[in-house]
Motif scaffolding. Structure first.
Motif, PDB file in Angstrom:
ATOM      1  N   ILE A 132       1.003  -1.171   0.018  1.00 55.94           N
ATOM      2  CA  ILE A 132      -0.095  -0.006   0.014  1.00 55.94           C
ATOM      3  C   ILE A 132       0.677   1.080   0.046  1.00 55.94           C
ATOM      4  CG2 ILE A 132      -1.956   1.264   1.454  1.00 55.94           C
ATOM      5  CD1 ILE A 132      -2.085  -1.849   2.671  1.00 55.94           C
ATOM      6  N   GLU A 133       0.580   1.993  -0.773  1.00 54.17           N
ATOM      7  CA  GLU A 133       1.085   3.420  -1.080  1.00 54.17           C
ATOM      8  C   GLU A 133       0.114   4.322  -0.349  1.00 54.17           C
ATOM      9  OE1 GLU A 133       4.014   6.439  -2.281  1.00 54.17           O
ATOM     10  OE2 GLU A 133       4.069   4.235  -1.852  1.00 54.17           O
ATOM     11  N   VAL A 134       0.575   5.161   0.512  1.00 51.93           N
ATOM     12  CA  VAL A 134      -0.367   6.092   0.998  1.00 51.93           C
ATOM     13  C   VAL A 134       0.208   7.631   0.530  1.00 51.93           C
ATOM     14  CG1 VAL A 134      -1.204   7.265   3.351  1.00 51.93           C
ATOM     15  CG2 VAL A 134      -0.484   4.773   3.150  1.00 51.93           C
ATOM     16  N   LYS A 135      -0.909   8.308   0.193  1.00 54.20           N
ATOM     17  CA  LYS A 135      -0.676   9.565  -0.335  1.00 54.20           C
ATOM     18  C   LYS A 135      -1.507  10.584   0.342  1.00 54.20           C
ATOM     19  CE  LYS A 135       2.292   9.194  -3.377  1.00 54.20           C
ATOM     20  NZ  LYS A 135       3.777   9.391  -3.265  1.00 54.20           N
ATOM     21  N   THR A 136      -0.688  11.462   1.366  1.00 51.12           N
ATOM     22  CA  THR A 136      -1.649  12.297   2.413  1.00 51.12           C
ATOM     23  C   THR A 136      -1.198  13.704   1.822  1.00 51.12           C
ATOM     24  OG1 THR A 136      -1.146  10.889   4.167  1.00 51.12           O
ATOM     25  CG2 THR A 136      -1.549  13.236   4.723  1.00 51.12           C
ATOM     26  N   ARG A 137      -2.322  14.441   1.501  1.00 52.56           N
ATOM     27  CA  ARG A 137      -2.240  15.719   0.888  1.00 52.56           C
ATOM     28  C   ARG A 137      -3.179  16.813   1.513  1.00 52.56           C
ATOM     29  NH1 ARG A 137       1.497  13.387  -1.274  1.00 52.56           N
ATOM     30  NH2 ARG A 137       2.155  13.276  -3.308  1.00 52.56           N
ATOM     31  N   SER A 138      -2.725  18.196   1.298  1.00 48.02           N
ATOM     32  CA  SER A 138      -3.699  19.062   1.796  1.00 48.02           C
ATOM     33  C   SER A 138      -4.717  19.257   0.825  1.00 48.02           C
ATOM     34  CB  SER A 138      -3.130  20.490   2.307  1.00 48.02           C
ATOM     35  OG  SER A 138      -2.185  21.022   0.766  1.00 48.02           O
ATOM     36  N   SER A 139      -5.701  20.187   1.057  1.00 47.54           N
ATOM     37  CA  SER A 139      -7.038  20.297  -0.010  1.00 47.54           C
ATOM     38  C   SER A 139      -6.542  20.983  -1.095  1.00 47.54           C
ATOM     39  CB  SER A 139      -8.130  20.809   0.905  1.00 47.54           C
ATOM     40  OG  SER A 139      -7.767  22.304   1.350  1.00 47.54           O
ATOM     41  N   ALA A 190      -4.018   4.485  -1.008  1.00 49.14           N
ATOM     42  CA  ALA A 190      -4.798   5.239  -0.031  1.00 49.14           C
ATOM     43  C   ALA A 190      -4.553   6.614  -0.302  1.00 49.14           C
ATOM     44  CB  ALA A 190      -4.447   4.739   1.478  1.00 49.14           C
ATOM     45  N   ILE A 191      -5.616   7.388  -0.493  1.00 48.01           N
ATOM     46  CA  ILE A 191      -5.588   8.908  -0.463  1.00 48.01           C
ATOM     47  C   ILE A 191      -6.381   9.497   0.736  1.00 48.01           C
ATOM     48  CG2 ILE A 191      -6.644  10.715  -1.866  1.00 48.01           C
ATOM     49  CD1 ILE A 191      -4.690   8.955  -3.522  1.00 48.01           C
ATOM     50  N   VAL A 192      -5.457  10.148   1.457  1.00 50.42           N
ATOM     51  CA  VAL A 192      -5.666  10.859   2.709  1.00 50.42           C
ATOM     52  C   VAL A 192      -5.653  12.231   2.612  1.00 50.42           C
ATOM     53  CG1 VAL A 192      -5.029  11.048   5.230  1.00 50.42           C
ATOM     54  CG2 VAL A 192      -4.810   8.780   3.979  1.00 50.42           C
ATOM     55  N   SER A 193      -6.575  12.818   2.827  1.00 52.46           N
ATOM     56  CA  SER A 193      -6.525  14.367   2.872  1.00 52.46           C
ATOM     57  C   SER A 193      -6.376  14.970   4.331  1.00 52.46           C
ATOM     58  CB  SER A 193      -7.985  15.160   2.331  1.00 52.46           C
ATOM     59  OG  SER A 193      -8.982  14.785   3.465  1.00 52.46           O
ATOM     60  N   CYS A 194      -5.473  16.003   4.286  1.00 51.70           N
ATOM     61  CA  CYS A 194      -5.255  16.756   5.709  1.00 51.70           C
ATOM     62  C   CYS A 194      -5.474  18.170   5.421  1.00 51.70           C
ATOM     63  CB  CYS A 194      -3.624  16.409   5.685  1.00 51.70           C
ATOM     64  SG  CYS A 194      -2.884  17.329   7.028  1.00 51.70           S
ATOM     65  N   GLN A 195      -6.222  18.502   6.753  1.00 55.41           N
ATOM     66  CA  GLN A 195      -6.551  20.145   6.940  1.00 55.41           C
ATOM     67  C   GLN A 195      -6.367  20.527   8.226  1.00 55.41           C
ATOM     68  OE1 GLN A 195     -10.630  20.357   6.190  1.00 55.41           O
ATOM     69  NE2 GLN A 195     -10.888  22.577   6.251  1.00 55.41           N
TER      70      GLN A 195
END
Length: 169
Positions: free
Chosen positions: A69-76, A119-124
């Motif tokens: 699993i590749e996890v990508k955490t990004r801001s909006s 996995a696409i994770v958003s961070c705010q």
């Protein structure tokens, strides 16, 4: 908060969600000279009570599955489609080679079904002045850490094929 910490919290959220759905986390940040895989997880369908009927009515079990699993955490306000466009063919090749090294180190898992998920994770950042109700798309899982809210927005099964098919890879 520094970007590596944000990435770690995104990975933590995904690992917790996977465990809550019956997966066992085998490794976090498995690395070798070819690259790194954020999460390697195993799901044993025999334990997970997912049985299927054979054509003669006998119960047969499915084999275990390994997910790299590749996890990508990004801001909006990110530039790369939530991290999807960062999974280039070169990145996929690195993950593939790293998975081969993992399987060579753990030959007892070499016969398992394997897939590459994203996995696409958003961070705010959570504003102290935030009040009222805001409409947001559904998330598979959420957590709040250190003044940030993390949402597992999307979990793409067998993502490498999907990304290529959609013209992103």
């Amino acid at each position: 908060m520094h970007y590596p910490e944000i990435g770690q919290f995104g990975e933590d959220l995904v690992a917790q969600w996977l465990q809550s759905t019956g997966w066992v986390i085998l490794h976090r940040r498995f690395s070798c000279r070819w690259g790194e895989i954020d999460i390697i997880a195993e799901y044993d369908r025999k334990v997970g009570e997912q049985w299927s009927r054979g054509t003669v009515g006998e119960l047969r079990t499915q084999h275990s599955t390994l997910a790299f699993i590749e996890v990508k955490t990004r801001s909006s306000r990110n530039w790369d489609a939530g991290g999807r466009s960062a999974i280039t063919p070169q990145k996929q090749a690195k993950i593939w080679r790293t998975a081969e090294i993992f399987l060579a180190q753990y030959p007892e898992k070499a016969d398992y079904s394997c897939r590459f998920d994203v996995a696409i994770v958003s961070c705010q950042r959570i504003s102290k002045n935030m009040t009222g109700v805001t409409a947001t798309p559904e998330a598979l899982a959420t957590s709040s850490v250190g003044g940030y809210k993390f949402k597992l927005q999307e979990y793409i099964l067998a993502a490498f094929d999907s990304l290529i098919d959609n013209g992103i890879g």
